[in-house]
Design an enzyme around this catalytic site. Structure first.
Site, mmCIF file in Angstrom:
data_model
loop_
_atom_site.group_PDB
_atom_site.id
_atom_site.type_symbol
_atom_site.label_atom_id
_atom_site.label_comp_id
_atom_site.label_asym_id
_atom_site.label_seq_id
_atom_site.Cartn_x
_atom_site.Cartn_y
_atom_site.Cartn_z
ATOM 1 N N GLU A 27 -22.272 40.321 35.780
ATOM 2 C CA GLU A 27 -22.328 40.061 37.221
ATOM 3 C C GLU A 27 -23.743 40.227 37.752
ATOM 4 O OE1 GLU A 27 -19.945 38.589 38.315
ATOM 5 O OE2 GLU A 27 -18.331 39.160 36.968
ATOM 6 N N ASP B 122 -23.130 35.839 30.433
ATOM 7 C CA ASP B 122 -22.515 36.497 29.274
ATOM 8 C C ASP B 122 -23.570 37.106 28.363
ATOM 9 O OD1 ASP B 122 -19.884 36.042 29.961
ATOM 10 O OD2 ASP B 122 -19.661 34.249 28.718
#
Length: 680
Positions: free
Chosen positions: A520, A584
């Site tokens: 995030e 990711d």
């Protein structure tokens, strides 16, 4: 997740004072709470981790966890969501009891749930709750009056989407926003692709349209014509819509206009009437995200006759409300959108659907009870500490970047240090006082809840931004980064075993939830997020040479993922998934750095036969344990900005030297890329 997003004590005590919760958890809940972050019984150690790390980490889990018949996919996340629903069900069943005194919040969530569970009453009501709007559509005499009906259906997103949002270039303020919409299928590409599967799905969609019109009482021949009418209009609107890849560039979504300029762009729609009907008699400025769409809408409003627009509006009214109506409409809706489109075999049990509806419409009322029961202060503190350690790792990473110039580094660090972390639940709970929930009126509750939320959003226009607001409810098993708020948000629901456990050793927690936190945070610096500054304004703060260097590194990731096959001959659209793929990889890199710093000076011994480094990566791999039906894979290939779970595991570790060393992988192994990608 962008992983496909206190007044606590007073409100929770008031709510729980009238909720009786047993002291012994149900077997399902107890099992969920006992699941370890790293589960060696979920692994398939017969597989070489250097060949296929996803199957090595998840092979046994996949065998033990077939996709339930009422699901389109099944993962560690969806299983935890299912476990959370069981907890919420206990809260709601207790809240729906009228045996004792109930406060206002308990009454709302309990009566909403009770109304939703009363299938007999819902079936008896048939489509009567929608009759006032159906009558309004039927009584249309002129196309200019479509604006009034659209205002009555505003929360249905018929014709287009209208809402409020932060001003892209002044993130302190909220403005009105109009955007493309008006489609029944999941994406504009469903109308335009020419492959055999797409053609087949369009035929099935037209058949579904006809079936739904027949359930509204139309004769078969009439319904067939109506189905073709809807398909014709929606196809035209699809052609005028931006693609999902185009929408990844926020520069293409900011076109600030006056109401008069919008009316000039789309004169066939009576915007003045529309604004007045929704409660905005004056609109000084708004962001028209997709001007080309509104030009197309204008053309279609002129070209299609009034009867065709009546048909279109009837369809969109029934389409968005079918899941809440009588069983014949619920089942027909599921047959297409659940079975045909996604491959589900059975409809979810009513209680699960009702739990989801309460969470959607009254999530911060329901969430208060969930947090009190299922999210300890220690879990919140541990999560806050982990986020801080990952942010510190990001700071060191930016400082050491060889490809970024000092001036851009300074701005990147400014943005990093300005990022806010919201963990668990809001500091101030939403006030549902003006929302009327009636115990025997399921469809009415849904409609009133939509109107309540729509008006709550419109009330923000022209006012300063509330930076404490959340876009996800506390029980949600997900997380998100908001580029305009510049904050990361982790609901209590996702900070649960087996994703996060305060009793676990550090390596799995960092490998799983730590990697999500890093994910995030990295979104603030992906291909979209990097275009917003420290305050959330759309502003280019990059030196040209740094932007070019970023794009070169991002292209490496896009090219890598574009080679992976999703299903049949469909490959990942690396441009669509780029932001998630960057996040990711960046997330795992940051989590690994933070974990090493967290455990510095402590001797870490192997556990369960695996070194601490291996445990970090296995926990990351197991965060993606999942199976997905082929129909849903095809759907996600078109609409989902996330890569399939297998490649979220394998694609990341194949770029990391640390993984190669942890598992002693030889050069040339499938999990060791010769030309590694790395942005952050």
């Amino acid at each position: 997740m962008h992983r496909t997003t206190s007044a606590l004590v007073f409100f929770v005590l008031v709510l729980l004072a009238t909720i009786t919760v047993g002291s012994i958890a149900s077997p399902q809940i107890a099992e969920a709470q006992s699941q370890p972050v790293l589960d060696v019984t979920s692994m398939d150690t017969s597989v070489d981790p250097c060949t296929d790390f996803f199957t090595y980490s998840c092979g046994a889990w996949i065998k033990k966890n077939p996709i339930p018949p009422d699901q389109t996919s099944w993962s560690v996340y969806s299983k935890l969501e299912d476990d959370n629903k069981a907890i919420l069900r206990e809260i709601l069943e207790s809240s729906s009891s009228t045996a004792g005194r109930r406060d206002a919040l308990t009454q709302k969530i309990g009566d909403y749930y009770a109304a939703c569970m009363d299938e007999k009453a819902i079936n008896a009501a048939t489509i009567k709750p929608l009759q006032p709007v159906l009558d309004q559509i039927q009584q249309l005499h002129f196309k200019r009056d479509i604006a009034s009906v659209a205002a009555a259906m505003v929360s249905n997103d018929a014709l287009f989407r209208f809402r409020s949002d932060q001003d892209y270039k002044d993130s302190t303020q909220v403005i009105a926003e109009a955007d493309q919409g008006g489609l029944g299928l999941p994406d504009r590409d469903y109308y335009l692709k020419t492959d055999a599967k797409s053609v087949e799905l369009r035929k099935a969609y037209v058949a579904h349209l006809q079936k739904m019109f027949e359930l509204l009482g139309d004769k078969s021949a009439t319904a067939a014509v109506e189905a073709r009418t809807v398909m014709r209009i929606e196809t035209a609107l699809a052609k005028g819509s931006l693609t999902r890849v185009e929408r990844r560039d926020p520069q293409k979504l900011y076109h600030k206009m006056t109401a008069r300029q919008l009316s000039a762009l789309n004169p066939s729609f009576q915007w003045k009437i529309y604004f007045a009907k929704v409660g905005l008699p004056s609109v000084e400025a708004l962001n028209v995200e997709t001007p080309g769409f509104f030009k197309t809408l204008n053309t279609e409003l002129k070209n299609e006759n009034l009867a065709s627009w009546k048909t279109y509006l009837r369809w969109h009214l029934i389409n968005v409300n079918a899941p809440f109506l009588s069983s014949d409409l619920v089942n027909a809706d599921f047959d297409f959108f659940g079975k045909t489109l996604q491959g589900a075999q059975e409809l979810e049990p009513r209680w699960k659907r009702c739990v989801g509806y309460v969470d959607n419409d009254l999530g911060e009322a329901l969430g208060q009870a969930y947090v009190e029961r299922n999210f300890s202060p220690d879990a919140k503190q541990r999560a806050q500490k982990m986020v801080k350690e990952i942010e510190d790792a990001m700071g060191r990473e930016v400082d050491s970047l060889p490809w970024m110039t000092p001036a851009t580094k300074e701005r990147a660090l400014e943005k990093l240090h300005a990022a806010a972390n919201k963990i668990g639940y809001p500091d101030k709970w939403r006030d549902y006082g003006t929302l009327n929930i009636v115990r025997d009126d399921e469809m009415g509750n849904v409609l009133r809840s939509r109107e309540f939320e729509f008006q709550r959003q419109l009330a923000k226009i022209g006012k300063p931004v509330d930076r404490g607001e959340w876009q996800m409810t506390p029980p949600t098993v997900n997380a998100y980064y908001d580029p305009q708020m510049n904050d990361i948000n982790f609901p209590a629901g996702v900070l649960q075993p087996p994703l996060f456990d305060t009793s676990s050793d550090a390596a799995p927690n960092f490998g799983d939830t730590g990697a999500t936190m890093g994910h995030e945070l990295t979104h603030g610096f992906d291909d979209e997020g990097r275009q917003f500054d420290a305050h959330g304004n759309l502003r280019d703060w990059w030196a040209p040479e740094d932007a070019k260097a970023f794009q070169q590194r991002a292209s490496c990731i896009s090219d890598q993922y574009s080679q992976y096959v999703i299903v049949d001959d469909i490959k990942i659209n690396g441009k669509l998934t780029l932001g998630e793929d960057i996040a990711d990889l960046g997330g795992v890199i940051l989590a690994y750095m933070a974990w090493q710093d967290d455990t510095k000076g402590r001797k870490s011994e192997p556990l369960e036969g695996f070194s601490p480094e291996q445990r970090f990566f296995i926990a990351y791999g197991q965060s993606w344990c999942a199976s997905t039906r082929d129909q849903t894979k095809r759907l996600r290939a078109t609409v989902d900005p996330h890569s399939p779970d297998k490649y979220r595991a394998n694609g990341v570790v194949s770029n990391m030297q640390e993984f190669q060393e942890a598992f002693h992988c030889k050069a040339g192994s499938p999990m060791v890329r010769e030309n590694r990608c790395r942005v952050w």
